[in-house]
Design an enzyme around this catalytic site. Structure first.
Site, PDB file in Angstrom:
ATOM      1  N   GLN A   1       0.820  -1.171  -0.233  1.00  0.00           N
ATOM      2  CA  GLN A   1       0.020   0.066  -0.062  1.00  0.00           C
ATOM      3  C   GLN A   1       0.711   1.219   0.126  1.00  0.00           C
ATOM      4  OE1 GLN A   1      -2.586   1.257   3.423  1.00  0.00           O
ATOM      5  NE2 GLN A   1      -4.573   0.942   2.032  1.00  0.00           N
TER       6      GLN A   1
ATOM      7  N   GLY B   1      18.450   1.183  -4.581  1.00  0.00           N
ATOM      8  CA  GLY B   1      19.828   1.228  -4.786  1.00  0.00           C
ATOM      9  C   GLY B   1      20.409   1.025  -6.482  1.00  0.00           C
TER      10      GLY B   1
ATOM     11  N   GLU C   1      15.417  29.498 -18.301  1.00  0.00           N
ATOM     12  CA  GLU C   1      14.541  30.701 -18.197  1.00  0.00           C
ATOM     13  C   GLU C   1      14.344  30.753 -16.940  1.00  0.00           C
ATOM     14  OE1 GLU C   1      15.654  30.299 -21.313  1.00  0.00           O
ATOM     15  OE2 GLU C   1      14.098  29.086 -21.993  1.00  0.00           O
TER      16      GLU C   1
END
Length: 383
Positions: A266, A327, A350
């Site tokens: 979950q 990892g 920008e």
């Protein structure tokens, strides 16, 4: 056109990405292929040979391109954004350069940022008018594709006393005497993209090479290029983040720990859901800015909001994707490693997130002052 990009992603993009990562250079064959496929003229006007796509139709295509290597995205973005500054130029300038850009016979770069100053009225590069010509002095840096460009749009100060009205844009062709380009070190991400320091020392430009009017450089830079480019960068972040979400989702479905796929847990599911929400929210902000641009509205704030949100989002999504990989995701060549690097370049193109916030708050404060003036005027009328 979007399907053409999807096909390119599936059949060719990975090979180009591998070559770029291995050599650190963009092969000339990639430039040629992207131009052949029409990806470098998507937004250019039809009269010049472009597709003439509005931003609202271009953005879904740019998002697909942004799933690819960062340098592929950069080529497409630069080709479809910087040309808009030329719309502020004389008709002769537009008639000369825009068809050449659409054909792929030319490339334009944009030089605003300086090493010892910012990107606004504090610019130190000057253009002094002498005997019917301007003489450029100063230095720019972090200029993307400057060495590949056939012409560079340079923003310089023509009158230090006039603030924004003291900036002027110039079209400086490559090879101009007094303009020296020096390569900068390789960047963390978007490998293959070149950046240069441009030094101007007694560099002469003619009155015919003024882009727009003397004193209109701020408008050329911001409204001609930066506003819509910021929205495009935000949309680029959406595509990159979606790719990170896609590869992370595929990974956790097949990565088995303690006898179960990660996707069955979950905590992992909630992380994926949060990533999807963030990507979709950023996508909608970009489409809002695109719709406003297409309607002819000023998008300074909408673009700043879209970019500030998108660069924060793409950092968080790629962080989450790397965490889900564990990892192995940190290994060079892993599906997420390059995406993680490329995402960080969007933070600075920008303007940083702080620059976007300054644009947003300037508008907020201006609106607050207007409301206060209206309220005072109403009280006077009532009295």
């Amino acid at each position: 056109m979007r399907q053409r990009v999807i096909q390119f992603r599936a059949e060719e993009a990975a090979d180009f990405a591998e070559q770029i990562e291995r050599t650190g250079e963009i092969p000339s064959s990639l430039w040629a292929r992207l131009r052949e496929l029409g990806f470098c003229r998507l937004t250019l006007p039809k009269w010049a040979g472009g597709e003439g796509l509005p931003l609202s139709l271009y953005f879904p295509i740019l998002e697909e391109v942004s799933h690819c290597h960062g340098s592929i995205r950069m080529i497409v973005h630069v080709s479809n954004s910087i040309w808009r500054a030329l719309e502020h130029g004389r008709e002769t300038q537009q008639r000369y350069w825009l068809p050449a850009l659409a054909r792929g016979d030319a490339l334009v770069a944009f030089a605003l940022t300086e090493p010892d100053n910012g990107t606004g009225i504090d610019l130190k590069t000057t253009a002094t008018y002498e005997s019917g010509k301007f003489v450029l002095q100063g230095k720019k840096h972090l200029i993307t594709f400057a060495k590949e460009a056939d012409v560079i749009i340079v923003i310089a100060k023509t009158d230090a006393e006039l603030g924004r009205q003291g900036l002027t844009a110039f079209l400086v062709p490559k090879g101009r005497e007094g303009m020296v380009l020096t390569s900068m070190p390789e960047m963390m991400g978007d490998k293959g993209c070149t950046h240069a320091v441009i030094t101007f020392e007694d560099c002469v430009v003619t009155e015919d090479e003024v882009l727009g009017e003397v004193g209109s450089g701020f408008d050329v830079a911001v409204h001609g290029f930066l506003d819509q480019s910021r929205a495009c960068i935000a949309q680029s972040g959406v595509g990159l983040a979606q790719e990170a979400l896609d590869v992370a989702t595929d990974y956790v479905r097949h990565r088995i720990t303690f006898g179960k796929p990660l996707s069955s847990r979950q905590a992992v599911q909630m992380r994926l859901a949060e990533m999807a929400i963030a990507v979709q929210a950023a996508r909608l902000l970009c489409l809002d800015a695109a719709a406003k641009f297409d309607a002819g509205e000023d998008i300074s704030v909408a673009a700043a909001i879209a970019k500030a949100n998108a660069i924060k989002m793409v950092g968080e999504v790629t962080d989450a994707a790397l965490s889900l990989f564990g990892g192995i995701g940190y290994a060079v060549g892993s599906p997420i490693e390059r995406l993680y690097r490329d995402a960080r370049s969007l933070w600075f193109e920008e303007g940083t997130i702080e620059t976007q916030k300054m644009t947003i708050v300037e508008k907020l404060l201006a609106e607050a002052r207007k409301r206060e003036r209206r309220a005072k005027a109403t009280k006077v009328e009532e009295s």
